[in-house]
Design an enzyme around this catalytic site. Structure first.
Site, short mmCIF file in Angstrom:
data_model
loop_
_atom_site.label_atom_id
_atom_site.label_comp_id
_atom_site.label_asym_id
_atom_site.label_seq_id
_atom_site.Cartn_x
_atom_site.Cartn_y
_atom_site.Cartn_z
N LYS A 15 -78.35 -35.13 31.75
CA LYS A 15 -78.03 -35.82 30.51
C LYS A 15 -79.09 -35.45 29.48
CE LYS A 15 -75.81 -40.09 29.22
NZ LYS A 15 -75.83 -41.53 29.27
N ARG A 57 -67.67 -39.18 35.15
CA ARG A 57 -68.26 -38.85 33.84
C ARG A 57 -68.12 -37.36 33.63
NH1 ARG A 57 -74.49 -40.07 32.88
NH2 ARG A 57 -74.85 -38.05 33.86
N SER A 66 -75.24 -48.52 29.39
CA SER A 66 -76.51 -47.82 29.54
C SER A 66 -77.57 -48.48 28.67
CB SER A 66 -76.38 -46.36 29.09
OG SER A 66 -75.49 -45.67 29.91
#
Lengths: 209, 209
Positions: A140, A42, A111
């Site tokens: 995040k 990611r 998610s």
């Protein structure tokens, strides 16, 4: 690998911004040697060319150890490096659209921060869920919060594997595993560690207790 | 549509940031009514979900008029909306990787700022080139500069169609067309116009003179 056999127990998510002076590929390799069972690349704010190159390098490492590689957000990069799967957030491509592109044999993770999102993703054909953030996190920005009780409630109501994510480390990993989830996803506790292999070993042992 | 029949002559590139109060889909439709022959959806800084939605809406418009839609950078979005093709810059996926994903029938365009980049992209299987920036532009920060003489030299040495891009408007479109290029790409002169259809008609007439 048959995707139904994927071991989600210790799920590493990369973040180049937390590496310090370390090399990403080397860090991933050490994490795998320490017990990581699945790796998600990611990397935000990279050009497509850069993300492709990073994913390709990490694929080389995961393949060497037979560990599945999941690519975040980008179905094209997942296809380009022949990753085991794709992880999509609520701001990414719709599950059905991703599935059509990737086919039935690739892993698609989604998610979810609520039971409703979890059930919807399962219905749409997700293979696993990333649920969180369980604890506050700096990795995040837009992370919603999910309590351990909510995590347990979601685990009780969905059939597909659940990986908890968000601020998980050695001090809370047992509490998270006690909710019944199938795995924990970690970022900084491994990526930012001076010794990623030792940090992973420690987590792995705590997880298996 | 057979991609070899693609008419690159008046090539619109979108930029939502320049719309002002106007609607993107409506603006694209008016541009097509004014003479635009191909539309590239180029929207940076959107989530994958948002870019997919924008591309899907624009696909609805281009399809209605039989105009090819090209998606910038994202092979997955191009596939997801079944666009006619993909446009990739030097910072995007490698041409060969994109071609493998899109197959032989989709258009792949590549940005080139030098003869070397143009020849390499042609060799790698690009269907057309976007060459520029011919004139200074505010719509692309990293734009290299290509003079009209260089544009003419590139056109003379490559076989695939060339679309000139960068700061092209009514006052210079004839000079650009006189280099022998196959088309001109425009952004702000149409997208930022109060009357996109009228602005396009004017460009179209100047181009055809």
């Amino acid at each position: 690998m048959d995707k139904r056999n994927c071991n989600y127990s210790l799920y590493l998510v990369t973040d180049r911004g937390l590496l310090g002076d370390k090399d990403l590929a080397k860090t991933v390799e050490q994490a795998i040697q320490g017990g990581v069972t699945v790796v998600q690349v990611r990397e935000k704010n990279l050009s497509s060319a850069e993300f492709y190159q990073v994913a390709l390098v990490i694929k080389g490492v995961t393949e060497k150890y037979g560990v599945p590689l999941i690519v975040n957000d980008r179905a094209d990069i997942a296809l380009a490096v022949d990753a085991a799967g794709l992880h999509i957030g609520q701001e990414d491509l719709p599950v059905a659209v991703a599935r059509k592109m990737l086919g039935p044999d690739k892993i698609i993770g989604v998610s979810a921060a609520t039971l409703a999102e979890a059930l919807l993703a399962q219905e749409q054909g997700a293979d696993y869920l990333g649920v969180g953030a369980v604890f506050p996190t700096n990795t995040k920005d837009d992370a919603d919060s999910v309590s351990l009780a909510e995590l347990e409630a979601i685990k009780a109501k969905v059939k597909i594997p659940i990986v908890a994510i968000g601020g998980i480390n050695g001090s809370n990993i047992r509490d998270v595993m006690n909710t019944g989830v199938d795995g924990v996803a970690v970022v900084s506790v491994i990526v930012a560690a001076a010794d990623p292999k030792a940090a992973t070993c420690k987590l792995y042992q705590l997880m298996k207790q």
